[in-house]
Design a protein around this motif. Structure first.
Motif, PDB file in Angstrom:
ATOM      1  N   ASN A  85      -0.626  56.149 -42.040  1.00 38.30           N
ATOM      2  CA  ASN A  85      -1.054  57.225 -42.950  1.00 38.30           C
ATOM      3  C   ASN A  85       0.086  58.144 -43.386  1.00 38.30           C
ATOM      4  N   SER A  86       1.156  58.229 -42.580  1.00 38.79           N
ATOM      5  CA  SER A  86       2.252  59.136 -42.977  1.00 38.79           C
ATOM      6  C   SER A  86       3.233  58.447 -43.912  1.00 38.79           C
ATOM      7  N   ASN A  87       2.984  57.171 -44.212  1.00 42.18           N
ATOM      8  CA  ASN A  87       3.956  56.397 -44.983  1.00 42.18           C
ATOM      9  C   ASN A  87       3.522  56.191 -46.435  1.00 42.18           C
ATOM     10  N   ILE A  88       2.956  57.257 -47.014  1.00 40.67           N
ATOM     11  CA  ILE A  88       2.605  57.185 -48.429  1.00 40.67           C
ATOM     12  C   ILE A  88       3.865  57.522 -49.236  1.00 40.67           C
ATOM     13  N   PHE A  89       3.754  57.659 -50.554  1.00 43.15           N
ATOM     14  CA  PHE A  89       4.963  57.836 -51.364  1.00 43.15           C
ATOM     15  C   PHE A  89       4.697  58.820 -52.498  1.00 43.15           C
ATOM     16  N   VAL A 146       0.822  61.331 -55.674  1.00 41.49           N
ATOM     17  CA  VAL A 146       1.221  60.444 -54.571  1.00 41.49           C
ATOM     18  C   VAL A 146       0.548  59.080 -54.727  1.00 41.49           C
ATOM     19  N   ILE A 147       1.223  58.062 -54.193  1.00 38.90           N
ATOM     20  CA  ILE A 147       0.585  56.743 -54.072  1.00 38.90           C
ATOM     21  C   ILE A 147       0.167  56.618 -52.614  1.00 38.90           C
ATOM     22  N   SER A 148      -1.101  56.247 -52.385  1.00 41.56           N
ATOM     23  CA  SER A 148      -1.613  56.146 -51.020  1.00 41.56           C
ATOM     24  C   SER A 148      -2.457  54.881 -50.874  1.00 41.56           C
ATOM     25  N   GLU A 149      -2.662  54.469 -49.642  1.00 40.10           N
ATOM     26  CA  GLU A 149      -3.483  53.280 -49.355  1.00 40.10           C
ATOM     27  C   GLU A 149      -4.953  53.643 -49.545  1.00 40.10           C
ATOM     28  N   LYS A 150      -5.711  52.742 -50.158  1.00 46.33           N
ATOM     29  CA  LYS A 150      -7.093  53.089 -50.519  1.00 46.33           C
ATOM     30  C   LYS A 150      -8.019  53.310 -49.322  1.00 46.33           C
ATOM     31  N   VAL A 184      -4.117  61.390 -56.483  1.00 43.83           N
ATOM     32  CA  VAL A 184      -3.879  60.296 -55.534  1.00 43.83           C
ATOM     33  C   VAL A 184      -4.100  58.962 -56.249  1.00 43.83           C
ATOM     34  N   GLU A 185      -3.018  58.195 -56.391  1.00 45.85           N
ATOM     35  CA  GLU A 185      -3.112  56.851 -56.955  1.00 45.85           C
ATOM     36  C   GLU A 185      -3.337  55.895 -55.786  1.00 45.85           C
ATOM     37  N   GLU A 186      -4.558  55.373 -55.666  1.00 43.45           N
ATOM     38  CA  GLU A 186      -4.878  54.521 -54.516  1.00 43.45           C
ATOM     39  C   GLU A 186      -4.552  53.059 -54.810  1.00 43.45           C
ATOM     40  N   LEU A 230       4.081  52.286 -47.934  1.00 43.08           N
ATOM     41  CA  LEU A 230       4.579  52.562 -49.282  1.00 43.08           C
ATOM     42  C   LEU A 230       5.979  53.156 -49.301  1.00 43.08           C
ATOM     43  N   ARG A 231       6.262  54.070 -48.382  1.00 40.67           N
ATOM     44  CA  ARG A 231       7.612  54.646 -48.386  1.00 40.67           C
ATOM     45  C   ARG A 231       8.643  53.590 -47.976  1.00 40.67           C
TER      46      ARG A 231
END
Length: 304
Positions: A248-252, A259-263, A279-281, A294-295
């Motif tokens: 969860n801390s590895n979004i971008f 931010v881009i995050s996991e859905k 939030v772009e999932e 993502l990061r």
């Protein structure tokens, strides 16, 4: 020429290297796994397939396209894991630092030669042999450079310890005008939810003065508390062991407020939207099986 410019994690992104997953090679042998999470999936027969990971990375490429970001991809090397472009190099200010990574991964840097050739050679820095560093441990943040490391004398026993204290000292020499602040991370070769492979596996600063943090990822309580005080407790989103494991801390961050995050990061994504982020999932759960998200798979070159 590419004019590098990175001073933080959140300014508007203009150019980035995004890894690739089209020829990862066969499922690794258990004894060849670089981290406990990959090992878990090798054992369980759930190691990710190339076509699933390609689809996930294409979803990220589409988001970059939507925001008019210039995307560079590595050249494909057959049967070679090239997903995590953050590990092989990273940018601070106008310098590209080529990381000292695990020997088995040295070809990855050759695959971005077409990018490196567009950078002024005087701006390219290679670390001395004994100073180990990977980009997932390094976060420029204004006057600071945050660095994840491991202080223990048993450093060499951990394949999961990727940045050593020699590298931290070397960074300080290279950027004397910055405050290099290091954090000793919890390492485990065998238990995935007790292993912070890189700093971005247990912490990430965001726009709007916010941050994501996992307390147990830090070995020294004072260092964790320093970060919480730096951002302010009310601005920190604390993730639990399971959320850390799921990355969860590895979004971008694409900008201060996008931010881009996991859905599947429902709790995090809800909080981000409450804080005013767009939030772009994207689906990224297959790539997460290799202890990166993502990061890890992006290497920013230019931010405004």
């Amino acid at each position: 020429m590419i004019k590098l410019n990175i001073n933080d994690e959140v300014s508007t992104l203009r150019a980035v290297v995004l890894g690739r997953a089209d020829s990862n090679g066969p499922v690794p042998k258990l004894e060849d796994a670089y981290d406990p999470k990959s090992a878990e999936h090798i054992k369980a027969g759930t190691y990710p397939k190339d076509e699933d990971m390609v689809a996930e990375m294409e979803a990220v490429a589409k988001v970059f396209e939507k925001y008019n970001i210039k995307v560079y991809r590595p050249h494909s090397i057959e049967n070679y894991n090239q997903i995590f472009s953050r590990d092989i190099a990273f940018v601070i200010e106008d310098k590209l630092i080529i990381a000292n990574i695990l020997e088995d991964r040295s070809q990855e840097i050759d695959a971005i030669a077409h990018v490196i050739q567009q950078i002024d050679p005087s701006k390219i820095i290679e670390f001395p042999e004994a100073a180990h560093i990977e980009g997932g441990d390094v976060m420029p943040w204004g006057d600071y450079i945050f660095v994840g490391t491991y202080y223990g004398d048993d450093y060499s026993n951990y394949i999961t310890a990727r940045t050593n204290t020699k590298a931290v000292k070397h960074l300080q020499t290279l950027f004397p005008h910055k405050k290099v602040k290091s954090f000793s991370l919890r390492k485990s070769n065998t238990v995935a939810d007790e292993n912070a492979l890189h700093l971005d596996c247990c912490f990430q600063p965001l726009g709007k003065g916010k941050a994501i943090i996992h307390k147990e990822g830090f070995l020294i309580e004072e260092e964790y508390e320093w970060l919480v005080n730096f951002f302010g407790k009310e601005n920190c989103f604390h993730i639990d062991k399971r959320e850390m494991y799921d990355m969860n801390s590895n979004i971008f961050s694409i900008s201060e407020d996008v931010v881009i995050s996991e859905k599947n990061f429902t709790r995090l994504n809800t909080w981000l939207r409450e804080q005013g982020f767009t939030v772009e999932e994207v689906p990224y759960a297959e790539i997460a099986k290799q202890e990166g998200l993502l990061r890890c798979s992006t290497m920013p070159l230019i931010r405004d």
